[in-house]
Design a protein around this motif. Structure first.
Motif, PDB file in Angstrom:
ATOM      1  N   GLU A 245       0.839  -1.189   0.000  1.00  0.00           N
ATOM      2  CA  GLU A 245       0.000   0.000   0.000  1.00  0.00           C
ATOM      3  C   GLU A 245       0.871   1.234   0.000  1.00  0.00           C
ATOM      4  O   GLU A 245       2.085   1.176   0.244  1.00  0.00           O
ATOM      5  CB  GLU A 245      -0.899   0.025   1.237  1.00  0.00           C
ATOM      6  N   THR A 246       0.224   2.389  -0.225  1.00  0.00           N
ATOM      7  CA  THR A 246       0.936   3.656  -0.068  1.00  0.00           C
ATOM      8  C   THR A 246       0.578   4.364   1.227  1.00  0.00           C
ATOM      9  O   THR A 246       1.410   5.049   1.809  1.00  0.00           O
ATOM     10  CB  THR A 246       0.625   4.618  -1.237  1.00  0.00           C
ATOM     11  N   ASP A 247      -0.679   4.280   1.674  1.00  0.00           N
ATOM     12  CA  ASP A 247      -1.213   5.137   2.730  1.00  0.00           C
ATOM     13  C   ASP A 247      -1.021   6.602   2.346  1.00  0.00           C
ATOM     14  O   ASP A 247      -0.836   7.461   3.204  1.00  0.00           O
ATOM     15  CB  ASP A 247      -0.579   4.850   4.093  1.00  0.00           C
ATOM     16  N   ALA A 248      -1.035   6.869   1.036  1.00  0.00           N
ATOM     17  CA  ALA A 248      -0.873   8.238   0.543  1.00  0.00           C
ATOM     18  C   ALA A 248      -1.976   9.137   1.121  1.00  0.00           C
ATOM     19  O   ALA A 248      -3.096   8.673   1.327  1.00  0.00           O
ATOM     20  CB  ALA A 248      -0.937   8.240  -0.983  1.00  0.00           C
ATOM     21  N   PRO A 249      -1.630  10.391   1.408  1.00  0.00           N
ATOM     22  CA  PRO A 249      -0.405  11.088   1.011  1.00  0.00           C
ATOM     23  C   PRO A 249       0.754  10.952   1.998  1.00  0.00           C
ATOM     24  O   PRO A 249       1.717  11.723   1.916  1.00  0.00           O
ATOM     25  CB  PRO A 249      -0.878  12.534   0.944  1.00  0.00           C
ATOM     26  N   TYR A 250       0.681  10.003   2.893  1.00  0.00           N
ATOM     27  CA  TYR A 250       1.711   9.839   3.919  1.00  0.00           C
ATOM     28  C   TYR A 250       2.692   8.731   3.532  1.00  0.00           C
ATOM     29  O   TYR A 250       2.470   7.969   2.588  1.00  0.00           O
ATOM     30  CB  TYR A 250       1.052   9.516   5.268  1.00  0.00           C
ATOM     31  N   LEU A 251       3.789   8.623   4.293  1.00  0.00           N
ATOM     32  CA  LEU A 251       4.706   7.479   4.261  1.00  0.00           C
ATOM     33  C   LEU A 251       5.316   7.233   2.889  1.00  0.00           C
ATOM     34  O   LEU A 251       5.432   6.099   2.431  1.00  0.00           O
ATOM     35  CB  LEU A 251       3.989   6.223   4.768  1.00  0.00           C
ATOM     36  N   THR A 252       5.743   8.278   2.254  1.00  0.00           N
ATOM     37  CA  THR A 252       6.383   8.171   0.938  1.00  0.00           C
ATOM     38  C   THR A 252       7.646   7.328   1.037  1.00  0.00           C
ATOM     39  O   THR A 252       8.473   7.525   1.927  1.00  0.00           O
ATOM     40  CB  THR A 252       6.724   9.577   0.414  1.00  0.00           C
ATOM     41  N   PRO A 253       7.818   6.369   0.119  1.00  0.00           N
ATOM     42  CA  PRO A 253       8.975   5.482   0.211  1.00  0.00           C
ATOM     43  C   PRO A 253      10.295   6.199  -0.057  1.00  0.00           C
ATOM     44  O   PRO A 253      10.331   7.263  -0.691  1.00  0.00           O
ATOM     45  CB  PRO A 253       8.698   4.434  -0.873  1.00  0.00           C
ATOM     46  N   ALA A 254      11.388   5.590   0.432  1.00  0.00           N
ATOM     47  CA  ALA A 254      12.725   6.074   0.108  1.00  0.00           C
ATOM     48  C   ALA A 254      12.918   5.948  -1.409  1.00  0.00           C
ATOM     49  O   ALA A 254      12.406   5.003  -2.022  1.00  0.00           O
ATOM     50  CB  ALA A 254      13.759   5.240   0.858  1.00  0.00           C
ATOM     51  N   PRO A 255      13.615   6.884  -2.003  1.00  0.00           N
ATOM     52  CA  PRO A 255      14.409   7.971  -1.409  1.00  0.00           C
ATOM     53  C   PRO A 255      13.663   9.301  -1.330  1.00  0.00           C
ATOM     54  O   PRO A 255      14.290  10.356  -1.317  1.00  0.00           O
ATOM     55  CB  PRO A 255      15.574   8.067  -2.391  1.00  0.00           C
ATOM     56  N   PHE A 256      12.325   9.262  -1.268  1.00  0.00           N
ATOM     57  CA  PHE A 256      11.529  10.488  -1.325  1.00  0.00           C
ATOM     58  C   PHE A 256      10.795  10.766  -0.021  1.00  0.00           C
ATOM     59  O   PHE A 256       9.803  11.499  -0.009  1.00  0.00           O
ATOM     60  CB  PHE A 256      10.528  10.397  -2.477  1.00  0.00           C
ATOM     61  N   ARG A 257      11.258  10.203   1.068  1.00  0.00           N
ATOM     62  CA  ARG A 257      10.585  10.356   2.349  1.00  0.00           C
ATOM     63  C   ARG A 257      10.343  11.831   2.662  1.00  0.00           C
ATOM     64  O   ARG A 257      11.243  12.672   2.524  1.00  0.00           O
ATOM     65  CB  ARG A 257      11.427   9.707   3.453  1.00  0.00           C
ATOM     66  N   GLY A 258       9.089  12.151   3.062  1.00  0.00           N
ATOM     67  CA  GLY A 258       8.733  13.512   3.414  1.00  0.00           C
ATOM     68  C   GLY A 258       8.055  14.286   2.311  1.00  0.00           C
ATOM     69  O   GLY A 258       7.420  15.300   2.569  1.00  0.00           O
ATOM     70  N   ARG A 259       8.162  13.804   1.079  1.00  0.00           N
ATOM     71  CA  ARG A 259       7.487  14.475  -0.032  1.00  0.00           C
ATOM     72  C   ARG A 259       6.085  13.878  -0.211  1.00  0.00           C
ATOM     73  O   ARG A 259       5.758  12.849   0.388  1.00  0.00           O
ATOM     74  CB  ARG A 259       8.325  14.333  -1.299  1.00  0.00           C
ATOM     75  N   PRO A 260       5.227  14.508  -1.023  1.00  0.00           N
ATOM     76  CA  PRO A 260       3.877  13.957  -1.215  1.00  0.00           C
ATOM     77  C   PRO A 260       3.916  12.538  -1.758  1.00  0.00           C
ATOM     78  O   PRO A 260       4.740  12.207  -2.623  1.00  0.00           O
ATOM     79  CB  PRO A 260       3.257  14.927  -2.238  1.00  0.00           C
ATOM     80  N   ASN A 261       3.050  11.702  -1.248  1.00  0.00           N
ATOM     81  CA  ASN A 261       2.953  10.318  -1.689  1.00  0.00           C
ATOM     82  C   ASN A 261       1.718  10.158  -2.567  1.00  0.00           C
ATOM     83  O   ASN A 261       0.779  10.949  -2.492  1.00  0.00           O
ATOM     84  CB  ASN A 261       2.879   9.380  -0.483  1.00  0.00           C
ATOM     85  N   ALA A 262       1.722   9.100  -3.389  1.00  0.00           N
ATOM     86  CA  ALA A 262       0.614   8.853  -4.312  1.00  0.00           C
ATOM     87  C   ALA A 262       0.696   7.410  -4.787  1.00  0.00           C
ATOM     88  O   ALA A 262       1.764   6.783  -4.732  1.00  0.00           O
ATOM     89  CB  ALA A 262       0.699   9.805  -5.506  1.00  0.00           C
ATOM     90  N   PRO A 263      -0.425   6.849  -5.262  1.00  0.00           N
ATOM     91  CA  PRO A 263      -0.393   5.452  -5.724  1.00  0.00           C
ATOM     92  C   PRO A 263       0.638   5.167  -6.805  1.00  0.00           C
ATOM     93  O   PRO A 263       1.153   4.047  -6.879  1.00  0.00           O
ATOM     94  CB  PRO A 263      -1.823   5.240  -6.234  1.00  0.00           C
ATOM     95  N   TYR A 264       0.978   6.158  -7.650  1.00  0.00           N
ATOM     96  CA  TYR A 264       1.954   5.886  -8.707  1.00  0.00           C
ATOM     97  C   TYR A 264       3.360   5.613  -8.169  1.00  0.00           C
ATOM     98  O   TYR A 264       4.230   5.126  -8.894  1.00  0.00           O
ATOM     99  CB  TYR A 264       1.979   7.037  -9.733  1.00  0.00           C
ATOM    100  N   LEU A 265       3.599   5.917  -6.904  1.00  0.00           N
ATOM    101  CA  LEU A 265       4.909   5.660  -6.303  1.00  0.00           C
ATOM    102  C   LEU A 265       5.014   4.254  -5.711  1.00  0.00           C
ATOM    103  O   LEU A 265       6.077   3.882  -5.204  1.00  0.00           O
ATOM    104  CB  LEU A 265       5.194   6.711  -5.230  1.00  0.00           C
ATOM    105  N   LEU A 266       3.959   3.469  -5.789  1.00  0.00           N
ATOM    106  CA  LEU A 266       3.975   2.117  -5.228  1.00  0.00           C
ATOM    107  C   LEU A 266       5.110   1.251  -5.781  1.00  0.00           C
ATOM    108  O   LEU A 266       5.660   0.419  -5.044  1.00  0.00           O
ATOM    109  CB  LEU A 266       2.622   1.444  -5.474  1.00  0.00           C
ATOM    110  N   PRO A 267       5.511   1.372  -7.052  1.00  0.00           N
ATOM    111  CA  PRO A 267       6.603   0.527  -7.544  1.00  0.00           C
ATOM    112  C   PRO A 267       7.897   0.637  -6.750  1.00  0.00           C
ATOM    113  O   PRO A 267       8.658  -0.344  -6.664  1.00  0.00           O
ATOM    114  CB  PRO A 267       6.792   1.006  -8.989  1.00  0.00           C
TER     115      PRO A 267
END
Length: 301
Positions: A245-267
């Motif tokens: 999961e993403t739990d977007a807009p929170y918990l953005t994966p490394a190396p983007f921790r702290g930036r906006p999260n979104a389902p497209y970042l799941l990979p």
């Protein structure tokens, strides 16, 4: 509170605005390489606007599809967002919904005398055909003081009963309350498909999930440098009990921790998990997709 009209996701693309706080980078990260096999984001919050150029739900879903995220579970946390989640799921085939009262809201509703009314509306929404989960519900002892915990327990048990009554999955929010969540599930009986959303336990909780057939859904936190216990838990779990999961807009994966999260970042999270497990990305993605469809059913129905 019950019987209200659901907000139209097209007319009302965002219900909440995430505060920037001390974050310095408010732009969305770059689009990753597409996954070789499509997966699902089984917990996200598209009702939240975030960043310096918030994406609409349609933009989120289109961008996700372009990188191999076939569908999402849009999750409500109160009556308004649960209605919105059910409404967007009813109109977009890429979306299924989960509905619930967040555990941190239960004490306030209880003090106001409206918790039962809110739970009745969640029960009504859970009967809708594209609502496939009750959640996020559970226990949160990080934000709720002792005097609010009785309401959290009562709300959690009511959500469990709703999930069983409608034959849908249960998505658990568990923060600083692992033992109490497990005790409650064993005491009242967990639904057939129970998911620990944003799994935050270590090897001991992973072993309990494996023993009882509970699913563990990992967010971007599993990629953080300080998350060794999460990766240990991931390695312990049977592959057929793992989701992402993403739990977007929170918990953005490394190396983007702290930036906006979104389902497209799941990979990024999928590849990080596969690398830690020594798995082929395509084979691992196939397993994740199979597991997710087993829990929530087909997005095509």
């Amino acid at each position: 509170m019950s019987g209200g009209v659901a907000p139209d996701p097209a007319a009302t693309p965002h219900l909440r605005q995430r505060e920037a706080g001390e974050r310095k980078q408010l732009s969305y990260p770059e689009v990753p390489e597409a996954l070789p096999v499509a997966v699902y984001d089984n917990h996200t919050h598209l009702e939240h606007a975030d960043g310096d150029a918030p994406l609409t739900p349609s933009e989120h879903l289109d961008r996700a599809a372009s990188v191999g995220v076939r569908g999402i579970v849009q999750v409500g946390t109160d009556v308004e967002t649960s209605r919105w989640s059910a409404a967007i799921a009813a109109r977009d085939p890429r979306v299924l919904a989960a509905v619930a009262i967040h555990p941190n809201d239960a004490p306030d509703l209880d003090r106001a005398g409206t918790l039962d009314e809110a739970l009745a509306e969640i029960d009504r929404l859970a009967a809708e055909p594209r609502v496939r989960a009750v959640g996020e519900t559970g226990l949160d002892f990080f934000r709720t003081e002792e005097d609010g915990r009785a309401a959290q327990f009562a709300s959690f048990e009511a959500h469990i009963a709703i999930a069983k009554r409608h034959g849908v999955a249960l998505q658990i929010h568990d923060r600083d309350a692992h033992d109490e969540v497990v005790e409650t599930l064993l005491r009242v009986g967990a639904p057939e498909r129970t998911v620990f959303h944003c799994f935050s336990g270590g090897p001991e909780l992973a072993e309990l999930c494996a023993e009882h057939g509970w699913y563990a859904s990992f967010a971007g936190t599993v990629t953080f440098k300080n998350a060794a216990p999460l990766r240990e838990a991931l390695a312990i779990l049977p592959r057929e009990l793992i989701m992402v999961e993403t739990d977007a807009p929170y918990l953005t994966p490394a190396p983007f921790r702290g930036r906006p999260n979104a389902p497209y970042l799941l990979p990024y999270t999928v590849r990080g998990m596969a690398e830690h497990l020594g798995e082929d990305v395509a084979a691992f993605a196939t397993q994740l997709a199979t597991n997710t469809e087993r829990v929530y059913g087909s997005w095509a129905d």
